[in-house]
Design a protein around this motif. Sequence first.
Motif, PDB file in Angstrom:
ATOM      1  N   TRP A  72     -19.863  38.757  -5.422  1.00 35.49           N
ATOM      2  CA  TRP A  72     -19.753  37.346  -5.083  1.00 35.49           C
ATOM      3  C   TRP A  72     -18.407  36.739  -5.447  1.00 35.49           C
ATOM      4  N   GLN A  73     -17.792  37.200  -6.514  1.00 36.47           N
ATOM      5  CA  GLN A  73     -16.511  36.615  -6.907  1.00 36.47           C
ATOM      6  C   GLN A  73     -15.429  36.832  -5.844  1.00 36.47           C
ATOM      7  N   PRO A  74     -15.229  38.056  -5.334  1.00 35.05           N
ATOM      8  CA  PRO A  74     -14.238  38.208  -4.254  1.00 35.05           C
ATOM      9  C   PRO A  74     -14.637  37.482  -2.971  1.00 35.05           C
ATOM     10  N   VAL A  75     -15.924  37.432  -2.681  1.00 33.44           N
ATOM     11  CA  VAL A  75     -16.381  36.740  -1.465  1.00 33.44           C
ATOM     12  C   VAL A  75     -16.026  35.255  -1.539  1.00 33.44           C
ATOM     13  N   THR A  76     -16.355  34.617  -2.667  1.00 32.83           N
ATOM     14  CA  THR A  76     -16.036  33.191  -2.797  1.00 32.83           C
ATOM     15  C   THR A  76     -14.526  32.966  -2.864  1.00 32.83           C
ATOM     16  N   GLY A  77     -13.790  33.927  -3.446  1.00 25.28           N
ATOM     17  CA  GLY A  77     -12.334  33.806  -3.477  1.00 25.28           C
ATOM     18  C   GLY A  77     -11.729  33.840  -2.087  1.00 25.28           C
ATOM     19  N   VAL A  78     -12.226  34.728  -1.238  1.00 27.62           N
ATOM     20  CA  VAL A  78     -11.714  34.823   0.136  1.00 27.62           C
ATOM     21  C   VAL A  78     -12.068  33.561   0.921  1.00 27.62           C
ATOM     22  N   ILE A  79     -13.286  33.060   0.743  1.00 24.33           N
ATOM     23  CA  ILE A  79     -13.681  31.821   1.434  1.00 24.33           C
ATOM     24  C   ILE A  79     -12.815  30.656   0.958  1.00 24.33           C
ATOM     25  N   VAL A 122     -18.300  26.987   9.014  1.00 24.99           N
ATOM     26  CA  VAL A 122     -19.032  27.620  10.112  1.00 24.99           C
ATOM     27  C   VAL A 122     -18.706  29.110  10.164  1.00 24.99           C
ATOM     28  N   GLY A 123     -17.432  29.453   9.978  1.00 21.60           N
ATOM     29  CA  GLY A 123     -17.039  30.856   9.956  1.00 21.60           C
ATOM     30  C   GLY A 123     -17.687  31.611   8.815  1.00 21.60           C
ATOM     31  N   ALA A 124     -17.775  30.981   7.640  1.00 23.57           N
ATOM     32  CA  ALA A 124     -18.399  31.633   6.486  1.00 23.57           C
ATOM     33  C   ALA A 124     -19.894  31.846   6.719  1.00 23.57           C
ATOM     34  N   VAL A 125     -20.561  30.878   7.325  1.00 25.93           N
ATOM     35  CA  VAL A 125     -21.993  31.025   7.608  1.00 25.93           C
ATOM     36  C   VAL A 125     -22.222  32.133   8.633  1.00 25.93           C
ATOM     37  N   LEU A 126     -21.427  32.138   9.692  1.00 28.31           N
ATOM     38  CA  LEU A 126     -21.569  33.193  10.701  1.00 28.31           C
ATOM     39  C   LEU A 126     -21.271  34.573  10.112  1.00 28.31           C
ATOM     40  N   ALA A 127     -20.270  34.654   9.249  1.00 32.75           N
ATOM     41  CA  ALA A 127     -19.957  35.929   8.594  1.00 32.75           C
ATOM     42  C   ALA A 127     -21.079  36.349   7.660  1.00 32.75           C
ATOM     43  N   ALA A 128     -21.686  35.396   6.973  1.00 37.01           N
ATOM     44  CA  ALA A 128     -22.795  35.718   6.073  1.00 37.01           C
ATOM     45  C   ALA A 128     -23.999  36.233   6.854  1.00 37.01           C
ATOM     46  N   VAL A 129     -24.275  35.628   8.004  1.00 39.00           N
ATOM     47  CA  VAL A 129     -25.390  36.093   8.832  1.00 39.00           C
ATOM     48  C   VAL A 129     -25.112  37.509   9.344  1.00 39.00           C
ATOM     49  N   ALA A 130     -23.917  37.752   9.838  1.00 42.15           N
ATOM     50  CA  ALA A 130     -23.569  39.085  10.341  1.00 42.15           C
ATOM     51  C   ALA A 130     -23.622  40.116   9.212  1.00 42.15           C
TER      52      ALA A 130
END
Length: 129
Positions: free
Chosen positions: A96-103, A63-71
Amino acid sequence: MHGHRPRAGRIGPRHAPHAARRRGAAGPGAASPPEHAALRLLGAAKGQVLRYIMAEALLVVAVGAVLAAVATGLGLLGLYAALAQLSGPVAIDVPWQPVTGVIGLCGVLAVLTAVLPASRTKTVAIPRA
């Protein structure tokens, strides 16, 4: 005659479990939260409760990742519109690589911080109405 009053800072044996619950004592041997205790009392095995806790932690991360993606998407849309007015259409490259790594790291940390304390509980607290 004055009533018996315990000294400040000392808790009598009758009140110790309630005071520990108010203080939020959670350590080895601590009772599990009421919803987990209810699952155990309904017959769920400890492994099932731990999997439930893990799924709950991963749902919070999702849910946090989806909300962050929308923002972030809204922010990038505004940035794209501003840059398009200034210099024409531009390509926005998302790393995308750092984004998926952080998630993924958030998911691992969420599972560890949720499951490890829950796996150390030894007693089942009976929920009171």
